[in-house]
Scaffold this motif. Structure first.
Motif, short mmCIF file in Angstrom:
data_model
loop_
_atom_site.label_atom_id
_atom_site.label_comp_id
_atom_site.label_asym_id
_atom_site.label_seq_id
_atom_site.Cartn_x
_atom_site.Cartn_y
_atom_site.Cartn_z
N SER A 31 34.10 -1.03 -20.75
CA SER A 31 32.87 -0.58 -21.38
C SER A 31 33.05 -0.36 -22.88
O SER A 31 32.14 -0.65 -23.66
CB SER A 31 32.39 0.71 -20.72
N GLU A 32 34.22 0.14 -23.31
CA GLU A 32 34.48 0.32 -24.74
C GLU A 32 34.59 -1.02 -25.44
O GLU A 32 34.14 -1.17 -26.59
CB GLU A 32 35.76 1.12 -24.95
N ARG A 33 35.13 -2.02 -24.79
CA ARG A 33 35.22 -3.35 -25.41
C ARG A 33 33.82 -3.95 -25.59
O ARG A 33 33.53 -4.55 -26.63
CB ARG A 33 36.10 -4.26 -24.55
N PRO A 115 22.10 -1.53 -24.13
CA PRO A 115 21.98 -0.08 -24.34
C PRO A 115 22.44 0.39 -25.71
O PRO A 115 22.07 1.49 -26.14
CB PRO A 115 22.87 0.52 -23.24
N PHE A 116 23.25 -0.41 -26.43
CA PHE A 116 23.79 0.02 -27.71
C PHE A 116 22.98 -0.49 -28.91
O PHE A 116 23.29 -0.11 -30.04
CB PHE A 116 25.23 -0.48 -27.86
N LEU A 117 22.00 -1.34 -28.69
CA LEU A 117 21.32 -2.01 -29.80
C LEU A 117 20.20 -1.14 -30.37
O LEU A 117 19.69 -0.24 -29.72
CB LEU A 117 20.75 -3.36 -29.34
N PRO A 163 25.49 6.16 -23.62
CA PRO A 163 26.89 5.84 -23.86
C PRO A 163 27.74 7.10 -24.03
O PRO A 163 27.28 8.14 -24.50
CB PRO A 163 26.85 5.02 -25.17
N THR A 164 28.99 7.01 -23.63
CA THR A 164 29.93 8.12 -23.80
C THR A 164 30.41 8.18 -25.25
O THR A 164 30.14 7.28 -26.06
CB THR A 164 31.12 7.94 -22.86
N TRP A 169 32.21 5.51 -30.35
CA TRP A 169 33.17 5.22 -31.42
C TRP A 169 33.55 3.74 -31.42
O TRP A 169 33.75 3.14 -32.49
CB TRP A 169 34.41 6.08 -31.27
N ALA A 170 33.65 3.13 -30.23
CA ALA A 170 33.92 1.69 -30.17
C ALA A 170 32.77 0.90 -30.77
O ALA A 170 32.98 -0.08 -31.51
CB ALA A 170 34.18 1.27 -28.73
#
Length: 383
Positions: A31-33, A115-117, A163-164, A169-170
């Protein structure tokens, strides 16, 4: 953006891993990658959903000039290809592209990075997902081409995913790899010293605000628009900056494990030139020759700053005599526009609720004055 047909494909793109790639994070979770890939896509990525002739073109790609960055993208995502732009411009680096064009790969990437966008990327990715193909061309076990009906996977726009901290941070490291820079250079030809800061510039303010929330420091401010030819438009640009050394060092060390050779080189140079001691701790005398260290030193401290008490008192007396001469001549003392609006204890110095008095034209906080007198009385009683 050019079509993949105009790319000159590189040999061994899918299996090649550069020397620097061996230095990347081995212990990062899957998930971090993917969070790192999403951050890089937010800064350098592009969603292609357009009609070319009689076909509808669908593609996700990431543009960069550093091969090791795209190698790490292939390593982290486990899919995609790397191609080079066949039209190299003079005095420019060769542009490289990581892209996925098969619909199954597009769906897989979209579900992991959505989810990160930010708002703009999510909107473009939603337009692409709304134009899914009816069939895909696959190869059967005998190597013959066959049409397969598309089975729609889980839509990333449904459901909420938070996200955690590690994934955040990733993601921040991926965005910094794409759009960030570590600044460590001389102030100017007139000023001595180095300017040290981290910065990320892009046109999406919401993404930079999210980056600021993840790293917990810095500020986001609009950039002055550049002059463009008449008839052409320009997006408003924003920049996140962090120049406080304690935060700069903390953020740089947190992002460092995910960075590649180019960013690491700049961050190494930044960390190798830390800011000097706070409050002129390395100085032994002030500019007038009074000692600042030793048994004869008379030092005035205010927070983390350190100043010669004699010079501080002399400067205050000079300013007060100047104010007294102005008042005796009947001149109006205009308040300084840069004067603070609140005192150091948080009391208001301006506005209808301000409780202040004037001392030679300087605004003084009355509650703080009462507190100083109370503490002085307590010290006198203890004696």
């Amino acid at each position: 953006m050019q079509s993949p047909v105009a790319f000159s494909r590189l040999r061994g793109c899918g299996n090649h891993v550069g020397v620097v790639l061996a230095q990347c994070v081995i212990a990062a979770t899957e998930s971090e990658r993917w969070a790192w890939v999403a951050g890089l896509f937010e800064g350098e990525g592009c969603v292609i959903a357009s009609v070319t002739g009689s076909t509808f073109q669908r593609r996700l790609d990431i543009t960069n000039t550093e091969r090791d960055v795209l190698d790490q993208t292939v390593e982290f995502a486990g899919l995609g290809r790397i191609a080079a732009d066949s039209h190299k411009r003079p005095r420019h680096k060769q542009r490289l592209y990581w892209y996925v064009s098969a619909w199954r790969e597009i769906e897989q990437v979209a579900n992991r990075i959505y989810p990160f966008l930010g708002r703009r990327r999510r909107s473009r990715l939603g337009e692409l997902l709304d134009h899914a193909p009816a069939f895909t061309i696959d190869l059967d076990p005998n190597g013959r081409r066959r049409r397969t009906k598309v089975a729609t996977l889980r839509d990333p726009r449904t459901g909420a995913y938070e996200p955690t901290d590690a994934e955040g941070w990733a993601w921040a490291a991926g965005l910094f790899e794409g759009e960030g820079s570590a600044i460590c250079r001389p102030m100017s030809y007139r000023r001595k010293g180095l300017q040290r800061r981290l910065q990320v510039s892009m046109s999406d303010e919401d993404v930079l605000q999210q980056f600021r929330h993840v790293v917990g420091a810095g500020r986001v401010s609009p950039l002055k628009p550049r002059k463009v030819p008449i008839g052409r438009s320009q997006k408003p640009m924003f920049r996140w900056t962090c120049s406080k050394w304690t935060d700069t060092e903390r953020i740089a060390r947190a992002l460092y494990p995910f960075l590649l050779s180019r960013r690491r080189q700049r961050v190494d140079w930044l960390l190798a030139n830390p800011i000097g001691p706070v409050g002129w701790a390395s100085r032994t005398h002030c500019k007038r020759g009074h000692p600042l260290s030793g048994p004869d030193a008379d030092v005035y401290r205010y927070g983390g700053a350190r100043e010669c008490r004699k010079c501080h008192v002399d400067g205050y007396r000079v300013r007060r005599r100047h104010r007294m001469a102005q008042m005796a001549a009947g001149q109006t003392i205009t308040p300084n526009a840069r004067a603070p609006k609140v005192c150091k204890r948080g009391h208001s110095l301006d506005g209808p609720n301000a409780d202040v008095y004037s001392y030679y034209g300087w605004r003084q906080c009355r509650p703080c004055g009462r507190e100083r007198k109370r503490l002085a009385r307590l010290r006198k009683l203890k004696r």
